[in-house]
Scaffold this active site. Structure first.
Site, PDB file in Angstrom:
ATOM      1  N   GLU A   1       0.833  -1.203   0.000  1.00  0.00           N
ATOM      2  CA  GLU A   1       0.000   0.000   0.000  1.00  0.00           C
ATOM      3  C   GLU A   1       0.868   1.253   0.000  1.00  0.00           C
ATOM      4  OE1 GLU A   1      -3.965  -1.222   2.491  1.00  0.00           O
ATOM      5  OE2 GLU A   1      -2.227  -0.600   3.655  1.00  0.00           O
ATOM      6  N   CYS A   2       0.662   2.125  -0.961  1.00  0.00           N
ATOM      7  CA  CYS A   2       1.280   3.444  -1.018  1.00  0.00           C
ATOM      8  C   CYS A   2       2.807   3.354  -0.908  1.00  0.00           C
ATOM      9  CB  CYS A   2       0.678   4.356   0.040  1.00  0.00           C
ATOM     10  SG  CYS A   2       0.933   6.119  -0.294  1.00  0.00           S
ATOM     11  N   GLY A   3       3.387   3.604   0.253  1.00  0.00           N
ATOM     12  CA  GLY A   3       4.822   3.475   0.394  1.00  0.00           C
ATOM     13  C   GLY A   3       5.300   2.074   0.060  1.00  0.00           C
TER      14      GLY A   3
END
Length: 443
Positions: free
Chosen positions: A324-326
Site C-alpha cells: 500500500e502506497c509506500g
C-alpha cells in the site's frame, strides 16, 4: 457473539475547528496528557483516515487510538468504539478532521449522530471581536450540532483572552485562552506531523503543553455523555493459522491499529519486521508492506540487499504480498527521492516511483471485490511511471469516478490506496490468502 448492548457514560467532546491549521491536534493531545497526568483514564479517537495524529495522541493519552468515520469505518463501529470507551474511561475525546463541516461526511455528522458535544479550537491570532462571530457561525450553522464552549488558541496576552471572551454570546463560554507557546508545536513534513517516534522530546513537549492548558483553565472535564451501541459481530475465522509478516519501522508505519486487530481476530499470526534493519523475513505465508516514508529512507532500503532478496524470494515462491502506497513505491524498480536521486527497490513492478513535490492523490476511495467492498483512502506526494496496466481501479467516494490504479504481478497486489480492513473482513482475508488476486481481473 456477545449480544449484550454496550452502554457507558463519561465526560466527552469532539475537538474541532473552523479549518485546518487551527492547532486542534496539539490542543487535543495536550488535553489528553493534562487529564492523564491528573490520574484519569483517557481515550482518544481520530476522525477520518489520518495515521500521524493518532501516533501523537497515543503517546499523549497512554491508550490505543482508533479511527472513526461514518463512511470508512461505518457508523455501527463508531458507536461501538465510543460506547466501549465511555464504559471504561474517565474522559473520551475525538479529534475532528479539517473544519467542523468540511467533507462528506464531516466531523459534525459524527457529533450529531453519536450525540457528542463540540468544542471548536479557533486560532485567535490577529483576531479580536470577530472571534465571537466565527464561534457564533459555527454554533448556528446546523441545528443538530451542539457547541459546549470554545477554546481560543494562540492568544497574545491575558487582555487578548478577555477581549475574546467578551465577544462571545452569554450562552457560549470561553473554556480557555491558550497563549502562544513553542510546546504546542510538533514538526511536520509533506504528509503531516512528523512521526511520534521521531520527536526525541515529545513527552516533555506534551507535559509542557498540558501545563499551558492547565494555566488556561482547561483542566475542567466536559459534560458527561451517555453512549450506547449494539455489539459488533465477531469476524469470520478466515485466516486461521496464516502467518502474516508486517513491515513496520520508520519507513513503513502507516497502519490502522484496527487492521492488525482484525487480522488477529480472524486467526492470523502477526509478526512485525523492519525492511530497514532486518536482513531476513520472519517465517510467513503472506506479507504486508504498508504505507510510510520510504522516500526518506530509500538509500538504506536499497543498501539492505539481503532484505530485498528475501522479499523477492517470497514473491517468487508464489506467496501473497499486499503493498500500500509506500509499499507500492518500494515494489518498483526504482524510487527517485526529492533530490532527484534514484534508488533501486524490489523490482517486483516495472518502472519508478518519483517524488512530485506536491500532493498527487487525496480522498476517500473504495475497492470492490467479489468478497466485499473495502473502503479506505489515498494521500500521496509521488507518482508512478510504469508501462504496467492496472488490474483494477478504486472508486472515489465523492464523485463515483475511477480512482487509484491497483496493480498485479502474480501474487502481488499493489496500489496507492490504503484499505480499512474491518470495512470488508472477507475481502481483506482474501487478499492475504491470494484468492482475491485472481478475482481482481473481473472486479
Amino acid at each position: 457473539m456477545n449480544e449484550t448492548p454496550v452502554r457507558g457514560a463519561a465526560p466527552a467532546a469532539l475537538i474541532s475547528a473552523p479549518g485546518s491549521g487551527s492547532g486542534k491536534s496539539m490542543i487535543t493531545a495536550a488535553l489528553a496528557r493534562l487529564h492523564r497526568n491528573a490520574g484519569r483514564d483517557v481515550r482518544v479517537f481520530k476522525y477520518g483516515p489520518d495515521y500521524l495524529d493518532p501516533m501523537v495522541l497515543e503517546r499523549a493519552s497512554g491508550n490505543p487510538v482508533y479511527q472513526l468515520h461514518p463512511w470508512m469505518t461505518g457508523m455501527a463501529e463508531c458507536r461501538w468504539r465510543l460506547a466501549s470507551a465511555a464504559a471504561e474511561a474517565d474522559l473520551v475525546l475525538v479529534e475532528g478532521s479539517m473544519g467542523l463541516f468540511d467533507g462528506d461526511p464531516c466531523s459534525a455528522d459524527l457529533a450529531a449522530t453519536a450525540g457528542l458535544p463540540v468544542v471548536p479550537v479557533i486560532d485567535a491570532s490577529g483576531m479580536g471581536q470577530t472571534f465571537g462571530a466565527v464561534a457564533l457561525g459555527l454554533d448556528l450553522y446546523r441545528d443538530d450540532v451542539c457547541l459546549s464552549g470554545v477554546i481560543a488558541n494562540r492568544t497574545g496576552s491575558p487582555g487578548h483572552g478577555k477581549m475574546l471572551a467578551d465577544s462571545l454570546p452569554e450562552r457560549m463560554p470561553l473554556l480557555g485562552a491558550v497563549q502562544r507557546n513553542a510546546s504546542l508545536h510538533v514538526p511536520d513534513r509533506h504528509l503531516g506531523l512528523v512521526q511520534a517516534g521521531e520527536v526525541a522530546d515529545l513527552d516533555e513537549r506534551l507535559d509542557a503543553a498540558a501545563e499551558v492548558l492547565r494555566e488556561a483553565g482547561l483542566d475542567t472535564l466536559p459534560a458527561t455523555v451517555e453512549l450506547a451501541s449494539e455489539p459488533l459481530p465477531a469476524p469470520p475465522r478466515l485466516l486461521e493459522g496464516l502467518r502474516i509478516a508486517v513491515a513496520r519501522d520508520a519507513a513503513f508505519a502507516f497502519i490502522y491499529r484496527a487492521n492488525l486487530e482484525l487480522l488477529a481476530a480472524m486467526g492470523a499470526e502477526i509478526t512485525e519486521f523492519s525492511p530497514l534493519t532486518d536482513q531476513t523475513l520472519p517465517d510467513c505465508d503472506a506479507l504486508w508492506l504498508p504505507g510510510g516514508y520510504p522516500e526518506l529512507h530509500a538509500r538504506q532500503l536499497a543498501d539492505n540487499l539481503p532484505m530485498l532478496l528475501a522479499i523477492r524470494a517470497h514473491h517468487a515462491e508464489g506467496k501473497p504480498i499486499l503493498a500500500e502506497c509506500g509499499g507500492l513505491m518500494a515494489c518498483m524498480d526504482t524510487l527517485t527521492d526529492d533530490d532527484g536521486n534514484g534508488h533501486r527497490m524490489l523490482g517486483l513492478l516495472p518502472g519508478e516511483a518519483v517524488m512530485a513535490g506536491k500532493l498527487t492523490g487525496l480522498g476517500l476511495q473504495s475497492l470492490t471485490l467479489p468478497s466485499g467492498e473495502l473502503r479506505g483512502h489515498t494521500f500521496h506526494h509521488s507518482r508512478l511511471e510504469t508501462t504496467l496496466e492496472p488490474a483494477a481501479r478504486t472508486v472515489r467516494n465523492r464523485t463515483g469516478t475511477a480512482g487509484e490504479a491497483v496493480y498485479r504481478n502474480g501474487t502481488l497486489t499493489a496500489s496507492y490506496y490504503h484499505a480499512y480492513f474491518p470495512s470488508a473482513p472477507e475481502a481483506a482475508a482474501a487478499l492475504f490468502r491470494g484468492a482475491a488476486l485472481e478475482d481482481l481481473d473481473h472486479a
